[in-house]
Design a protein around this motif. Structure first.
Motif, short mmCIF file in Angstrom:
data_model
loop_
_atom_site.label_atom_id
_atom_site.label_comp_id
_atom_site.label_asym_id
_atom_site.label_seq_id
_atom_site.Cartn_x
_atom_site.Cartn_y
_atom_site.Cartn_z
N TYR A 26 45.66 39.42 33.42
CA TYR A 26 45.09 38.48 34.38
C TYR A 26 43.59 38.33 34.15
CZ TYR A 26 49.42 38.70 37.19
OH TYR A 26 50.71 38.63 37.64
N ARG A 27 42.93 39.45 33.93
CA ARG A 27 41.50 39.40 33.66
C ARG A 27 41.20 38.67 32.36
NH1 ARG A 27 40.89 44.28 33.44
NH2 ARG A 27 40.78 44.61 31.18
N GLU A 28 42.03 38.94 31.34
CA GLU A 28 41.82 38.28 30.05
C GLU A 28 41.97 36.77 30.14
OE1 GLU A 28 44.65 40.23 27.59
OE2 GLU A 28 43.52 42.12 27.48
N ILE A 29 42.98 36.33 30.87
CA ILE A 29 43.15 34.88 31.05
C ILE A 29 41.95 34.30 31.78
CG2 ILE A 29 44.60 33.05 32.00
CD1 ILE A 29 46.90 34.99 32.02
N ARG A 30 41.57 34.94 32.89
CA ARG A 30 40.47 34.42 33.70
C ARG A 30 39.18 34.30 32.89
NH1 ARG A 30 40.44 38.16 37.56
NH2 ARG A 30 38.70 39.28 36.61
N GLU A 31 38.93 35.25 32.01
CA GLU A 31 37.70 35.25 31.23
C GLU A 31 37.77 34.34 30.01
OE1 GLU A 31 37.08 39.33 30.29
OE2 GLU A 31 36.41 39.90 32.31
N GLU A 32 38.93 34.28 29.36
CA GLU A 32 39.03 33.58 28.08
C GLU A 32 39.62 32.18 28.20
OE1 GLU A 32 41.32 36.10 25.57
OE2 GLU A 32 40.03 37.87 25.93
N ASP A 33 40.53 31.98 29.13
CA ASP A 33 41.26 30.72 29.21
C ASP A 33 41.75 30.55 30.64
OD1 ASP A 33 42.33 28.39 28.30
OD2 ASP A 33 43.89 29.30 27.08
N PRO A 34 40.84 30.30 31.59
CA PRO A 34 41.17 30.44 33.01
C PRO A 34 42.24 29.48 33.53
CG PRO A 34 38.99 29.47 32.72
CD PRO A 34 39.42 29.96 31.38
N ILE A 35 42.54 28.43 32.78
CA ILE A 35 43.69 27.58 33.10
C ILE A 35 44.55 27.57 31.85
CG2 ILE A 35 44.47 25.30 33.81
CD1 ILE A 35 41.77 24.95 35.20
N ALA A 36 45.58 28.43 31.84
CA ALA A 36 46.32 28.73 30.62
C ALA A 36 47.79 28.40 30.77
CB ALA A 36 46.17 30.22 30.29
N ARG A 37 48.41 28.04 29.66
CA ARG A 37 49.85 27.81 29.65
C ARG A 37 50.58 29.15 29.63
NH1 ARG A 37 51.44 22.84 25.72
NH2 ARG A 37 53.45 23.87 26.00
N VAL A 49 46.55 29.21 36.93
CA VAL A 49 45.17 28.99 37.39
C VAL A 49 44.69 30.31 37.96
CG1 VAL A 49 43.70 27.66 38.95
CG2 VAL A 49 45.68 26.58 37.87
N THR A 50 43.59 30.85 37.42
CA THR A 50 43.24 32.24 37.69
C THR A 50 41.88 32.45 38.36
OG1 THR A 50 42.38 32.43 35.43
CG2 THR A 50 44.67 33.11 35.80
N ARG A 51 41.01 31.45 38.35
CA ARG A 51 39.70 31.63 38.98
C ARG A 51 39.78 31.29 40.46
NH1 ARG A 51 35.80 28.62 34.64
NH2 ARG A 51 36.94 26.86 35.53
N HIS A 52 38.98 32.00 41.25
CA HIS A 52 38.98 31.84 42.70
C HIS A 52 38.74 30.39 43.09
CE1 HIS A 52 37.20 32.15 46.80
NE2 HIS A 52 38.11 33.09 46.95
N GLU A 53 37.72 29.78 42.53
CA GLU A 53 37.37 28.40 42.89
C GLU A 53 38.50 27.44 42.55
OE1 GLU A 53 33.97 25.00 41.86
OE2 GLU A 53 33.83 27.02 41.00
N ASP A 54 39.09 27.61 41.37
CA ASP A 54 40.16 26.70 40.94
C ASP A 54 41.43 26.89 41.77
OD1 ASP A 54 38.50 25.66 38.98
OD2 ASP A 54 39.25 27.00 37.41
N LEU A 305 40.92 19.75 35.89
CA LEU A 305 40.57 21.00 36.58
C LEU A 305 40.01 21.98 35.57
CD1 LEU A 305 40.74 22.49 39.35
CD2 LEU A 305 42.94 23.40 38.58
N GLY A 306 38.78 22.40 35.78
CA GLY A 306 38.16 23.38 34.88
C GLY A 306 38.14 22.94 33.43
N GLY A 307 37.98 21.65 33.19
CA GLY A 307 37.91 21.15 31.83
C GLY A 307 39.26 20.93 31.18
N VAL A 308 40.35 21.12 31.93
CA VAL A 308 41.71 20.95 31.41
C VAL A 308 42.38 19.79 32.14
CG1 VAL A 308 43.99 22.03 31.21
CG2 VAL A 308 41.93 23.38 30.78
#
Length: 406
Positions: A26-37, A49-54, A305-308
């Protein structure tokens, strides 16, 4: 964009690395690819979608639909949907979008105001004291899940709705099947039907003689007065409130107790000053986020959303556990800090679908924490933390048992 999480479909959501920590992925996704498939158990994919704001954006943006009856709505349980896709069902509040959702929510919202919940406080205190009396009168060690964590919210929600508490084992057993991510689709569907049939029969009895003494009776009277009453709609609402009203709070009582016993410096804060208990409850809710996926949604149109670009028809998974450990929203998020002031967490969701019963849950947790540690000052785990049976495979995290001494 790269696709992360090269995992087998049934691995999402992932099991926690330890009782107090989210999976490192979860941390890795949030840091590297916060909106990930990510892959889903049914072979489809969705956006995590892993960031608080998103996550808060997804929960509040009307372009993300909550309609769980849609055939493309993302499903996380390995056993598939709670309903066969061809089955026509009555939508509950959590599956409604605007404009349908607003009036349906307002119809019951008055049952869960702060004022109405405060009126329940003496009775909840009485229930908690009765359960602790039973613990003190019994042998040691005692299982706090069986003796306190489950009975308190079960008794409260049963009294609130007008459901006989004598039937609590029936709906607790079927709820456990529903929230087990590894249960077969057939088992989960049968559990849903069993609870719905039970509630339908109960509500039919109340329709013959509705009263003001419980929520279901009041909803019948109100709906008839307004000319809006429908049996199927009340069954759907009762199902949601009954299932959500005991399973989540019961698990938080157990987990909160363990966290405080394992962090005596934090426990001392609420023991020394009961005024700090309610803020402590907020931090415990954030810290555990017992439902990893705070929600799923389906995009109804293209959304940036978040550049995606999330396209219409794409499934979206809001990873609340990741959002509540986002360092952009919470300083030192992996530490338990009962004085943090964590009210902006998403453990109760966010936006128009935010949990109806959150005021009730907060009050129950506050009363239990204050009363338990005051009346059992010597409370201690009877087993080491690593030997406790945590619900690693359940959609709602918690404990199967909590042996304690005092």
């Amino acid at each position: 964009m790269t696709e992360v999480l090269p995992m087998r479909p049934e691995q999402f959501p992932l099991n926690r690395e330890c009782p107090f920590s989210p999976p490192k992925e979860y941390r890795e996704i949030r840091e590297e690819d916060p909106i990930a498939r990510i892959h889903l158990p049914d072979g489809k994919w969705a956006w995590a979608v892993t960031r608080h704001e998103d996550v808060r954006t997804v929960l509040s943006d009307p372009r993300f639909s909550a309609d769980r009856t849609h055939p493309d709505f993302p499903v996380l349980a390995s056993g598939g949907r709670l309903r066969p896709p061809e089955e026509k069902v009555e939508k509950s509040l959590i599956s409604m979008d605007a404009p349908e959702h607003g009036p349906a929510r307002r119809a019951v919202l008055g049952e869960f105001t702060v004022r109405r919940m405060e009126a329940l406080r003496p009775r909840i205190q009485e229930i908690v004291d009765e359960r602790i009396d039973a613990v003190l009168a019994g042998p040691q060690p005692a299982d706090l899940v069986r003796e306190l964590s489950l009975p308190v919210p079960s008794l409260v929600i049963c009294e609130l709705l007008g459901v006989p508490y004598s039937d609590h084992e029936f709906f607790q057993e079927h709820t456990a099947t529903m929230v087990d991510r590894m249960s077969s689709g057939q088992a989960r569907q049968e559990a849903v039907r069993a609870i719905e049939d039970y509630l339908s029969d109960l509500i039919k009895l109340k329709e013959d003689a509705p009263g003001e003494d419980d929520l279901l009776g009041r909803q019948i009277l109100k709906g008839r007065e307004e000319g809006t009453y429908r049996h199927e709609a009340l069954v759907a609402m009762a199902f949601l409130l009954l299932v959500a009203g005991h399973e989540t709070t019961a698990n938080m009582i157990s987990l909160g107790t363990v966290a405080l016993l394992e962090n005596p410096d934090q426990l001392a804060l609420v023991r020394d000053d009961p005024a700090k208990t309610l803020p402590a409850v907020e931090e415990l809710l954030r810290y555990f986020t017992i439902v990893d996926v705070v929600t799923a949604r389906l995009a109804t149109e293209d959304v940036e959303l978040g550049g995606v670009t999330i396209h219409a028809g794409d499934g979206v998974i809001g990873v609340g556990f990741s959002a509540n450990r986002d360092p952009e929203a919470f300083e030192n998020p992996d530490s338990l800090d009962l004085e943090r002031g964590a009210r902006h967490h998403v453990a109760f969701g966010f936006g128009p679908h935010q949990c109806l019963g959150q005021n009730l849950a907060r009050m129950e947790l506050q009363i239990v924490i204050d009363t338990l540690f005051r009346r059992l000052p010597g409370l201690a785990l009877a087993e080491p933390l690593e030997k406790l049976p945590f619900k690693d495979e359940a959609a709602i995290y918690g404990l199967y048992a909590l042996p304690v001494t005092w």
